[in-house]
Design an enzyme around this catalytic site. Structure first.
Site, PDB file in Angstrom:
ATOM      1  CG  HIS A 172      35.537  33.711  39.622  1.00  0.00           C
ATOM      2  ND1 HIS A 172      36.817  33.693  39.432  1.00  0.00           N
ATOM      3  CD2 HIS A 172      35.123  34.823  40.179  1.00  0.00           C
ATOM      4  CE1 HIS A 172      37.515  34.483  39.933  1.00  0.00           C
ATOM      5  NE2 HIS A 172      36.647  35.681  40.362  1.00  0.00           N
ATOM      6  CG  ASP A 197      34.292  36.097  47.625  1.00  0.00           C
ATOM      7  OD1 ASP A 197      34.440  37.398  48.035  1.00  0.00           O
ATOM      8  OD2 ASP A 197      34.129  35.864  46.262  1.00  0.00           O
ATOM      9  CD  GLU A 253      37.774  30.039  40.531  1.00  0.00           C
ATOM     10  OE1 GLU A 253      37.281  30.597  39.349  1.00  0.00           O
ATOM     11  OE2 GLU A 253      38.894  30.454  40.804  1.00  0.00           O
ATOM     12  CG  ASN A 278      37.717  31.908  36.078  1.00  0.00           C
ATOM     13  OD1 ASN A 278      37.054  32.659  36.465  1.00  0.00           O
ATOM     14  ND2 ASN A 278      38.241  31.035  36.768  1.00  0.00           N
TER      15      ASN A 278
END
Ligand code: GLP
Length: 247
Positions: free
Chosen positions: A137, A67, A142, A135
């Site tokens: 991801h 990414d 996400e 979280n």
């Protein structure tokens, strides 16, 4: 899923580096999927060291990164391209023409096309290294009711913006969007190695290892459907995550 519990984070980094080195020795033309983030960062010095010792050559590998933030210049300190150059590529014999970190500056549609060519134009990724967000991801996929399978632009959540603010001058400087491999792209890698450490990852690692459900609200749990995943965590994280399989 194979789980390796080490004594500490440093040992986890060494273990992950050895898995990568083993892969490159077995197939010097390996295609590696690479990751940035604070946790993965400390894996690279071990790869550089192994190269300096003459234990491994990276001259024939190709790499594709997970990414990149949108709108970020490749030479800025927070850019994942710059991180990869500084941490790994410029310190070894890697052929940089065979490395790909998505551009956060090119028009998104054009970059998505290039990303797909890099992912699928030749062979599949032999080994994909990943970290995990607080979280849950992976890459920048996400938590959401639906996840996107292919390469796409992702809007970052408040949790990720806050977690990554430590790499920027202030939280308002953190880009709000990123280009990322989709969940399906990650799951197409032949082998996946996940490294995690720290109290703030306990909940997510618990959901991955101490629970048998798969949910898009914790994207890392999708890894449970892949046949060849190795999770490398230290014993402190294993205990906090309620992982009992180790001893
Ligand atoms: C970023 C990256 C992820 C990485 C995550 C974890 O959000 N896009 O690929 O897994 O950070 O980062 P850290 O290891 O710094 O907690």
């Amino acid at each position: 899923m194979k789980v390796i519990v080490t004594r500490n984070y440093e040992e986890s980094c060494m273990k992950v580096a050895e898995i990568i080195i083993e892969q490159v020795k077995k197939d010097p033309t390996s295609k590696l999927g690479l990751a940035t983030g604070g946790t993965a960062q400390q894996v690279y010095p071990h790869l550089v060291e192994a190269y300096k010792q003459g234990r491994v050559s990276f001259s024939q590998i190709t790499t594709v990164n997970l990414d990149e933030y949108l709108g970020i210049r490749p030479d800025s300190e927070q850019s994942y391209r710059r991180c990869m150059d500084d941490w790994f590529f410029d310190r070894t014999d890697i052929d940089k023409a065979k490395t790909y970190v998505p551009s956060g500056l090119n028009p998104p549609n054009m970059e998505i096309k290039t990303f797909n060519e890099k992912l699928y134009g030749d062979k599949p990724i032999d080994l994909q290294l990943i970290g995990v967000g607080v979280n849950g991801h992976i890459g920048f996929n996400e938590p959401a009711a639906e996840l996107i399978a292919g390469v796409h632009i992702e809007k970052l959540t408040e949790s990720t913006i806050q977690a990554n603010a430590r790499f920027f001058a202030s939280e308002s400087d953190v880009p709000r969007e990123a280009i990322t491999m989709g969940i399906g792209d990650i799951l197409k890698a032949k082998r996946i190695v996940l490294i995690a450490t720290g109290e703030n990852k306990a909940k997510v690692i618990g959901k991955l290892l101490a629970d048998d459900t798969v949910t898009t609200s914790v994207p890392a749990t999708l890894l449970k459907v892949h046949p060849d995943v190795t999770v490398v965590i230290d014993e402190a994280l294993a205990a906090m995550a309620g992982y009992k399989g180790c001893c």
